[in-house]
Write a protein that holds these residues in place. Sequence first.
Motif, short mmCIF file in Angstrom:
data_model
loop_
_atom_site.label_atom_id
_atom_site.label_comp_id
_atom_site.label_asym_id
_atom_site.label_seq_id
_atom_site.Cartn_x
_atom_site.Cartn_y
_atom_site.Cartn_z
N SER A 139 -4.76 -28.52 -12.85
CA SER A 139 -3.91 -29.15 -13.86
C SER A 139 -3.75 -30.64 -13.58
CB SER A 139 -2.54 -28.46 -13.89
OG SER A 139 -1.96 -28.48 -12.60
N ASN A 140 -3.10 -31.32 -14.48
CA ASN A 140 -2.84 -32.76 -14.34
C ASN A 140 -2.05 -33.02 -13.06
OD1 ASN A 140 -2.04 -35.42 -14.58
ND2 ASN A 140 -0.87 -35.14 -16.47
N PRO A 141 -2.58 -33.77 -12.10
CA PRO A 141 -1.87 -33.98 -10.84
C PRO A 141 -0.54 -34.69 -11.01
CG PRO A 141 -3.78 -35.44 -11.01
CD PRO A 141 -3.89 -34.45 -12.12
N GLU A 142 -0.36 -35.41 -12.12
CA GLU A 142 0.91 -36.09 -12.35
C GLU A 142 1.95 -35.17 -12.97
OE1 GLU A 142 0.24 -39.63 -14.56
OE2 GLU A 142 -1.09 -40.52 -13.06
N TYR A 143 1.52 -34.00 -13.43
CA TYR A 143 2.44 -33.01 -13.98
C TYR A 143 1.78 -31.65 -13.81
CZ TYR A 143 5.91 -30.91 -17.10
OH TYR A 143 6.91 -30.13 -17.62
N SER A 144 1.77 -31.16 -12.60
CA SER A 144 0.93 -30.02 -12.25
C SER A 144 1.63 -28.67 -12.37
CB SER A 144 0.42 -30.19 -10.81
OG SER A 144 1.51 -30.27 -9.90
N SER A 145 2.94 -28.67 -12.55
CA SER A 145 3.68 -27.40 -12.56
C SER A 145 3.41 -26.63 -13.85
CB SER A 145 5.18 -27.66 -12.42
OG SER A 145 5.91 -26.45 -12.49
N LEU A 146 2.89 -25.41 -13.69
CA LEU A 146 2.63 -24.54 -14.84
C LEU A 146 3.70 -23.48 -14.96
CD1 LEU A 146 -1.21 -23.81 -14.55
CD2 LEU A 146 -0.10 -25.09 -16.36
N ASN A 147 4.11 -23.20 -16.20
CA ASN A 147 4.95 -22.04 -16.44
C ASN A 147 4.22 -20.79 -15.95
OD1 ASN A 147 5.39 -19.66 -18.55
ND2 ASN A 147 7.31 -20.78 -18.36
N LEU A 148 4.98 -19.83 -15.43
CA LEU A 148 4.39 -18.64 -14.85
C LEU A 148 3.45 -17.94 -15.84
CD1 LEU A 148 4.15 -16.46 -12.66
CD2 LEU A 148 6.30 -15.47 -13.54
N ALA A 149 3.91 -17.71 -17.06
CA ALA A 149 3.08 -17.02 -18.05
C ALA A 149 1.83 -17.81 -18.39
CB ALA A 149 3.88 -16.72 -19.31
N MET A 150 1.94 -19.15 -18.37
CA MET A 150 0.76 -19.97 -18.65
C MET A 150 -0.28 -19.82 -17.56
SD MET A 150 2.50 -23.50 -19.99
CE MET A 150 3.53 -23.56 -21.45
N ALA A 151 0.16 -19.79 -16.31
CA ALA A 151 -0.77 -19.61 -15.20
C ALA A 151 -1.47 -18.25 -15.31
CB ALA A 151 -0.03 -19.74 -13.87
N VAL A 152 -0.70 -17.21 -15.62
CA VAL A 152 -1.30 -15.88 -15.79
C VAL A 152 -2.28 -15.89 -16.96
CG1 VAL A 152 -0.81 -13.47 -16.34
CG2 VAL A 152 0.67 -14.70 -14.74
N GLN A 153 -1.92 -16.57 -18.04
CA GLN A 153 -2.79 -16.61 -19.21
C GLN A 153 -4.14 -17.24 -18.88
OE1 GLN A 153 -1.76 -15.98 -23.13
NE2 GLN A 153 -3.73 -15.28 -22.37
N VAL A 154 -4.12 -18.29 -18.06
CA VAL A 154 -5.37 -18.95 -17.68
C VAL A 154 -6.31 -17.95 -17.02
CG1 VAL A 154 -6.41 -20.65 -16.12
CG2 VAL A 154 -4.42 -21.27 -17.50
N MET A 155 -5.79 -17.19 -16.07
CA MET A 155 -6.65 -16.23 -15.35
C MET A 155 -7.07 -15.07 -16.26
SD MET A 155 -7.64 -17.19 -12.50
CE MET A 155 -8.50 -15.64 -12.28
N CYS A 156 -6.15 -14.59 -17.07
CA CYS A 156 -6.49 -13.48 -17.97
C CYS A 156 -7.55 -13.91 -18.99
CB CYS A 156 -5.25 -12.96 -18.68
SG CYS A 156 -4.09 -12.11 -17.60
N TYR A 157 -7.46 -15.15 -19.45
CA TYR A 157 -8.46 -15.68 -20.38
C TYR A 157 -9.84 -15.72 -19.73
CZ TYR A 157 -11.15 -19.11 -23.03
OH TYR A 157 -12.14 -19.74 -23.72
N GLU A 158 -9.91 -16.21 -18.50
CA GLU A 158 -11.20 -16.27 -17.82
C GLU A 158 -11.78 -14.87 -17.63
OE1 GLU A 158 -12.91 -18.83 -17.33
OE2 GLU A 158 -11.47 -20.46 -17.54
N LEU A 159 -10.94 -13.90 -17.31
CA LEU A 159 -11.40 -12.52 -17.18
C LEU A 159 -11.88 -11.97 -18.52
CD1 LEU A 159 -8.61 -11.26 -14.78
CD2 LEU A 159 -11.06 -11.26 -14.25
N ARG A 160 -11.19 -12.32 -19.58
CA ARG A 160 -11.58 -11.87 -20.91
C ARG A 160 -12.93 -12.43 -21.32
NH1 ARG A 160 -11.14 -8.00 -24.78
NH2 ARG A 160 -11.23 -8.88 -26.88
N MET A 161 -13.13 -13.73 -21.09
CA MET A 161 -14.39 -14.35 -21.43
C MET A 161 -15.54 -13.72 -20.65
SD MET A 161 -13.82 -16.48 -23.84
CE MET A 161 -15.26 -17.55 -23.87
N LEU A 162 -15.28 -13.46 -19.38
CA LEU A 162 -16.30 -12.82 -18.56
C LEU A 162 -16.63 -11.43 -19.09
CD1 LEU A 162 -17.95 -13.14 -15.91
CD2 LEU A 162 -16.05 -12.02 -14.74
N TYR A 163 -15.61 -10.69 -19.47
CA TYR A 163 -15.81 -9.35 -20.03
C TYR A 163 -16.67 -9.41 -21.29
CZ TYR A 163 -14.70 -5.29 -22.92
OH TYR A 163 -14.80 -4.22 -23.75
#
Length: 288
Positions: free
Chosen positions: A149-173
């Motif tokens: 993420s942007n190093p000047e504002y790197s904190s992600l909401n918990l659900a957003m962080a989970v969404q990133v990983m779930c999206y990558e898994l979905r695309m792979l699937y």
Amino acid sequence: MHNPALPLEGTDTYNDRIRIVLVETSHSGNIGAVARAMKNMGLGNLWLVNPKSFPDEASYARAAGASDVLDRAQVVGSLEEAIDDCVLVMGTSARGRKVPWPVMPPPEAAETASQASAGGSVALVFGRESNGLSNDELQHCHHHIHIPSNPEYSSLNLAMAVQVMCYELRMLYLRNLEGGEGSPYLKPMSAPGDAGWDVSPASVRDVEGFFGHLEQMLVDVEFHRRENPRQLMTRLRRLFQRARLDQMEVNILRGILTAAQKAAGKAPNQRQSTDGESSATGQEEGHV
């Protein structure tokens, strides 16, 4: 307590071998948002380590149709319990640990998790909203996942962080679906001829008929002079060829040209009518 869950996409994508593990979540609404993010991407195996409040109305309200993910969530008292039977554990982390740990970005992490899931359960671990995972918890992980993420504002909401990983898994699937079943979800649809477009591409004859009609209309309204054309028609050709017209679009455009000629008191000549007889059908009255 909550609305009925929406139906699952199917057991093949409801991947129970990849579990999402949330550690000591402070806000129950975030748990519901995580459930929604998971179900959006076809995952449903949620584990909660010592959540501050669960289940409650806030978590189900934020789940918005993913209440079944919450219904079957496993609540345990420690991270060790959540990962005890897993063959691979991956924890989200910022870089900069004193002792470097194997770290990878989300796409590579999804690939690694997917491959490992063939041999057993895989845990993707997410920490507290305030300070993430502790050093001790991260040492239980085989790999760390770093979301760049942007190093000047790197904190992600918990659900957003989970969404990133779930999206990558979905695309792979989807990429790995046999027989090209995932292709319609991955291929863009941007022009006539692409899968899903509603009208066939216009033929060269139809487009050339349109260009002839366009030039005549421009002459009729005294915008264009054939004896001194400059680059007008060349540039208009480039514009419309770039658009890659479909048959209906040619019909509409020729109907507009005919209406403009009538408004200018210039009835279309026989050549224009012949060139676009099939294309202009139904357009002179303004119908699509």
